[in-house]
Design an enzyme around this catalytic site. Structure first.
Site, mmCIF file in Angstrom:
data_model
loop_
_atom_site.group_PDB
_atom_site.id
_atom_site.type_symbol
_atom_site.label_atom_id
_atom_site.label_comp_id
_atom_site.label_asym_id
_atom_site.label_seq_id
_atom_site.Cartn_x
_atom_site.Cartn_y
_atom_site.Cartn_z
ATOM 1 N N CYS A 7 0.865 -1.167 0.000
ATOM 2 C CA CYS A 7 0.000 0.000 0.000
ATOM 3 C C CYS A 7 0.910 1.228 0.000
ATOM 4 O O CYS A 7 2.125 1.097 0.071
ATOM 5 C CB CYS A 7 -0.862 -0.051 1.260
ATOM 6 S SG CYS A 7 -2.296 1.002 1.247
ATOM 7 N N CYS A 79 -4.302 -0.786 -2.565
ATOM 8 C CA CYS A 79 -4.848 0.564 -2.685
ATOM 9 C C CYS A 79 -4.625 1.072 -4.104
ATOM 10 O O CYS A 79 -3.709 0.633 -4.784
ATOM 11 C CB CYS A 79 -4.232 1.508 -1.664
ATOM 12 S SG CYS A 79 -2.467 1.730 -1.821
ATOM 13 N N CYS A 87 7.191 -1.198 -9.205
ATOM 14 C CA CYS A 87 7.807 -1.931 -8.102
ATOM 15 C C CYS A 87 9.324 -1.848 -8.227
ATOM 16 O O CYS A 87 9.850 -1.881 -9.334
ATOM 17 C CB CYS A 87 7.364 -3.393 -8.125
ATOM 18 S SG CYS A 87 5.629 -3.604 -7.728
#
Length: 159
Positions: A7, A79, A87
C-alpha cells in the site's frame, strides 16, 4: 511462500491484510506488508479491529518496501495509489495482482459510519484471503499465468 501486501502508507489496509493472512494461513505461507511511502505508524483503528478479532499485531510496524526482510513470491497491492507505481527492481519475477480497497482511514462521519467502513474493509479482506488460501497452491506455483488469473479474480470479491 511469502506474500507482500503493498500500500502507499502501510498503516491500514496492508496491515489488516497482513494480520488476517498470517492468522488464517497454514505453516509455509507468510505475509508481510509495506508501503511505498510509509506513514511511520499503524492506524489505531486497524490495530484495534485486528485485536477485537483475536489477531495479533505483535511485531507489526509501518515499513518501506525498501526494508523487506524477505523477497516476496506474490505482491498484492491493496490501494489504488500503489497499483500504478513501479515496483522496485529487487522484487524480481514476482506475481503481481491488485486487490483495490477504499481506505477506511479516510472515512469522515459518525463513529458508527467509521466503524462500519473498517468492518466492511475487514470483511472484504477476510473473504479474499480465504479464497486465496483455498486455491490449489501446489498446482498453481508451477503455472504462473493461471495463478495470476486466480489472484486477479479474487481481487474482485466484495466489489
Amino acid at each position: 511462500m511469502n506474500i507482500l501486501f503493498l500500500c502507499t502508507g502501510n498503516s491500514c489496509r496492508s496491515i489488516l491484510s497482513e494480520g488476517v493472512f498470517n492468522h488464517l494461513a497454514p505453516a509455509g505461507l507468510k505475509a508481510i506488508s509495506a508501503g511505498s511511502q510509509p506513514a511511520g505508524q499503524l492506524h489505531p483503528r486497524a490495530v484495534a479491529l485486528l485485536h477485537n478479532k483475536g489477531i495479533s499485531t505483535e511485531g507489526y510496524y509501518s515499513k518501506s518496501w525498501d526494508d523487506l526482510p524477505v523477497t516476496p513470491d506474490v505482491v498484492v497491492t491493496v490501494c489504488s495509489n500503489a497499483a500504478g507505481e513501479t515496483c522496485p527492481a529487487y522484487l524480481g519475477q514476482v506475481i503481481r495482482t491488485h486487490w483495490g480497497l477504499d481506505d477506511p482511514g479516510h472515512v469522515v462521519g459518525t463513529e458508527e459510519e467509521i466503524e462500519s467502513a473498517f468492518e466492511h474493509t475487514y470483511d472484504i479482506i477476510n473473504a479474499r484471503i480465504k479464497a486465496f488460501l483455498s486455491l490449489p497452491l501446489e498446482e498453481l506455483k508451477d503455472d504462473r499465468v493461471r495463478f495470476k488469473e486466480e489472484l486477479d479474480r479474487i481481487g474482485t470479491i466484495g466489489t
